[in-house]
Motif scaffolding. Structure first.
Motif, PDB file in Angstrom:
ATOM      1  N   SER A  19     -32.398   1.626  29.305  1.00 18.75           N
ATOM      2  CA  SER A  19     -32.184   1.298  27.890  1.00 18.75           C
ATOM      3  C   SER A  19     -33.308   0.418  27.382  1.00 18.75           C
ATOM      4  N   PHE A  20     -33.675   0.628  26.114  1.00 19.18           N
ATOM      5  CA  PHE A  20     -34.601  -0.313  25.496  1.00 19.18           C
ATOM      6  C   PHE A  20     -34.351  -0.384  24.009  1.00 19.18           C
ATOM      7  N   GLY A  21     -34.786  -1.501  23.424  1.00 18.17           N
ATOM      8  CA  GLY A  21     -34.553  -1.750  22.010  1.00 18.17           C
ATOM      9  C   GLY A  21     -35.808  -1.605  21.185  1.00 18.17           C
ATOM     10  N   LEU A  22     -35.600  -1.239  19.939  1.00 16.79           N
ATOM     11  CA  LEU A  22     -36.688  -1.127  18.966  1.00 16.79           C
ATOM     12  C   LEU A  22     -36.412  -2.084  17.822  1.00 16.79           C
ATOM     13  N   LEU A  23     -37.388  -2.899  17.513  1.00 17.64           N
ATOM     14  CA  LEU A  23     -37.336  -3.768  16.352  1.00 17.64           C
ATOM     15  C   LEU A  23     -38.341  -3.225  15.334  1.00 17.64           C
ATOM     16  N   PRO A  24     -38.232  -3.604  14.054  1.00 20.37           N
ATOM     17  CA  PRO A  24     -39.092  -3.012  13.014  1.00 20.37           C
ATOM     18  C   PRO A  24     -40.605  -3.069  13.285  1.00 20.37           C
ATOM     19  N   HIS A  25     -41.092  -4.104  13.925  1.00 22.34           N
ATOM     20  CA  HIS A  25     -42.542  -4.233  14.091  1.00 22.34           C
ATOM     21  C   HIS A  25     -43.038  -3.796  15.466  1.00 22.34           C
ATOM     22  N   ARG A  26     -42.225  -3.077  16.189  1.00 23.04           N
ATOM     23  CA  ARG A  26     -42.627  -2.568  17.513  1.00 23.04           C
ATOM     24  C   ARG A  26     -43.751  -1.551  17.337  1.00 23.04           C
ATOM     25  N   LEU A  27     -44.598  -1.438  18.343  1.00 24.34           N
ATOM     26  CA  LEU A  27     -45.671  -0.456  18.301  1.00 24.34           C
ATOM     27  C   LEU A  27     -45.096   0.961  18.274  1.00 24.34           C
ATOM     28  N   ASP A  28     -45.866   1.883  17.757  1.00 24.93           N
ATOM     29  CA  ASP A  28     -45.440   3.275  17.710  1.00 24.93           C
ATOM     30  C   ASP A  28     -45.225   3.798  19.123  1.00 24.93           C
ATOM     31  N   CYS A  29     -44.266   4.708  19.263  1.00 29.44           N
ATOM     32  CA  CYS A  29     -43.980   5.254  20.590  1.00 29.44           C
ATOM     33  C   CYS A  29     -43.233   6.572  20.474  1.00 29.44           C
ATOM     34  N   VAL A  30     -43.190   7.290  21.589  1.00 31.45           N
ATOM     35  CA  VAL A  30     -42.407   8.514  21.737  1.00 31.45           C
ATOM     36  C   VAL A  30     -41.696   8.405  23.069  1.00 31.45           C
ATOM     37  N   THR A  31     -40.401   8.757  23.111  1.00 30.78           N
ATOM     38  CA  THR A  31     -39.665   8.718  24.371  1.00 30.78           C
ATOM     39  C   THR A  31     -38.596   9.797  24.397  1.00 30.78           C
ATOM     40  N   VAL A  52     -25.013  10.508  21.644  1.00 30.91           N
ATOM     41  CA  VAL A  52     -26.046  11.537  21.485  1.00 30.91           C
ATOM     42  C   VAL A  52     -26.248  12.300  22.777  1.00 30.91           C
ATOM     43  N   ASP A  53     -26.674  13.534  22.605  1.00 26.70           N
ATOM     44  CA  ASP A  53     -27.060  14.377  23.727  1.00 26.70           C
ATOM     45  C   ASP A  53     -28.532  14.100  24.016  1.00 26.70           C
ATOM     46  N   GLU A  54     -29.084  14.780  25.002  1.00 34.03           N
ATOM     47  CA  GLU A  54     -30.500  14.565  25.294  1.00 34.03           C
ATOM     48  C   GLU A  54     -31.354  14.966  24.104  1.00 34.03           C
ATOM     49  N   GLY A  55     -32.516  14.347  23.998  1.00 38.80           N
ATOM     50  CA  GLY A  55     -33.404  14.624  22.875  1.00 38.80           C
ATOM     51  C   GLY A  55     -34.669  13.801  22.961  1.00 38.80           C
ATOM     52  N   VAL A  56     -35.224  13.492  21.792  1.00 34.09           N
ATOM     53  CA  VAL A  56     -36.478  12.745  21.732  1.00 34.09           C
ATOM     54  C   VAL A  56     -36.431  11.763  20.561  1.00 34.09           C
ATOM     55  N   LEU A  57     -37.096  10.626  20.729  1.00 35.11           N
ATOM     56  CA  LEU A  57     -37.233   9.616  19.680  1.00 35.11           C
ATOM     57  C   LEU A  57     -38.719   9.424  19.426  1.00 35.11           C
ATOM     58  N   VAL A  58     -39.091   9.408  18.125  1.00 28.54           N
ATOM     59  CA  VAL A  58     -40.479   9.172  17.725  1.00 28.54           C
ATOM     60  C   VAL A  58     -40.483   8.030  16.727  1.00 28.54           C
ATOM     61  N   LYS A  59     -41.267   6.963  17.011  1.00 30.31           N
ATOM     62  CA  LYS A  59     -41.410   5.843  16.074  1.00 30.31           C
ATOM     63  C   LYS A  59     -42.853   5.819  15.580  1.00 30.31           C
ATOM     64  N   THR A  60     -43.004   5.947  14.264  1.00 30.47           N
ATOM     65  CA  THR A  60     -44.320   5.835  13.635  1.00 30.47           C
ATOM     66  C   THR A  60     -44.195   4.903  12.443  1.00 30.47           C
ATOM     67  N   GLY A  61     -44.925   3.791  12.508  1.00 26.54           N
ATOM     68  CA  GLY A  61     -44.811   2.803  11.440  1.00 26.54           C
ATOM     69  C   GLY A  61     -43.374   2.330  11.339  1.00 26.54           C
ATOM     70  N   PRO A  62     -42.850   2.256  10.109  1.00 29.01           N
ATOM     71  CA  PRO A  62     -41.469   1.789   9.944  1.00 29.01           C
ATOM     72  C   PRO A  62     -40.428   2.891  10.154  1.00 29.01           C
ATOM     73  N   GLN A  63     -40.871   4.119  10.373  1.00 28.36           N
ATOM     74  CA  GLN A  63     -39.953   5.257  10.468  1.00 28.36           C
ATOM     75  C   GLN A  63     -39.641   5.609  11.921  1.00 28.36           C
ATOM     76  N   VAL A  64     -38.352   5.828  12.195  1.00 27.65           N
ATOM     77  CA  VAL A  64     -37.904   6.272  13.518  1.00 27.65           C
ATOM     78  C   VAL A  64     -37.167   7.585  13.322  1.00 27.65           C
ATOM     79  N   LEU A  65     -37.630   8.622  14.022  1.00 28.09           N
ATOM     80  CA  LEU A  65     -36.990   9.930  13.972  1.00 28.09           C
ATOM     81  C   LEU A  65     -36.360  10.214  15.323  1.00 28.09           C
TER      82      LEU A  65
END
Length: 119
Positions: A19-31, A52-65
């Motif tokens: 497990s890991f957490g994302l805060l608004p100013h975290r660097l961009d990442c994909v996991t 949630v089922d398996e999938g992917v998370l993408v963080k770019t700037g302030p947006q998390v998909l």
């Protein structure tokens, strides 16, 4: 689209590495995401849970998909747990039926293939 939420202050996700957490100013990442809970917090809600089922998370700037096959949400963990159990029991029955149909199709194909080989 399951949800489009603005003003998220914090996100916690389950990944293959833990497990890991994302805060608004975290660097961009994909996991990659593993089946489990995604937790997010907004100004209006202290904690909202998504199963949630398996999938992917993408963080770019302030947006998390987040892209997953299935998701269910709620603020009451016990209620969410019960919904997930019901959903997965239904999925197990559907998957069992699908396997039976696939086995019948494969069996029919093999019989026809054997008949062609004899001719």
């Amino acid at each position: 689209m399951f949800a489009d939420i603005a003003g998220v202050r914090r996100i916690v996700v389950d990944t293959p590495a833990g497990s890991f957490g994302l805060l608004p100013h975290r660097l961009d990442c994909v996991t990659a995401l593993t089946p489990g809970l995604l937790l997010y917090e907004t100004q209006e809600h202290d904690e909202v849970f998504l199963a949630v089922d398996e999938g992917v998370l993408v963080k770019t700037g302030p947006q998390v998909l987040v892209s997953v096959r299935r998701a269910m949400g709620g603020t009451d963990l016990a209620h969410l747990h019960a919904r997930v159990e019901r959903e997965y029991l239904t999925l197990d029955e559907d998957e069992r039926s699908l396997r039976e149909v696939s086995a019948k199709l494969e069996n029919g194909f093999l019989h026809r293939f054997a008949e062609v080989q004899r001719d």
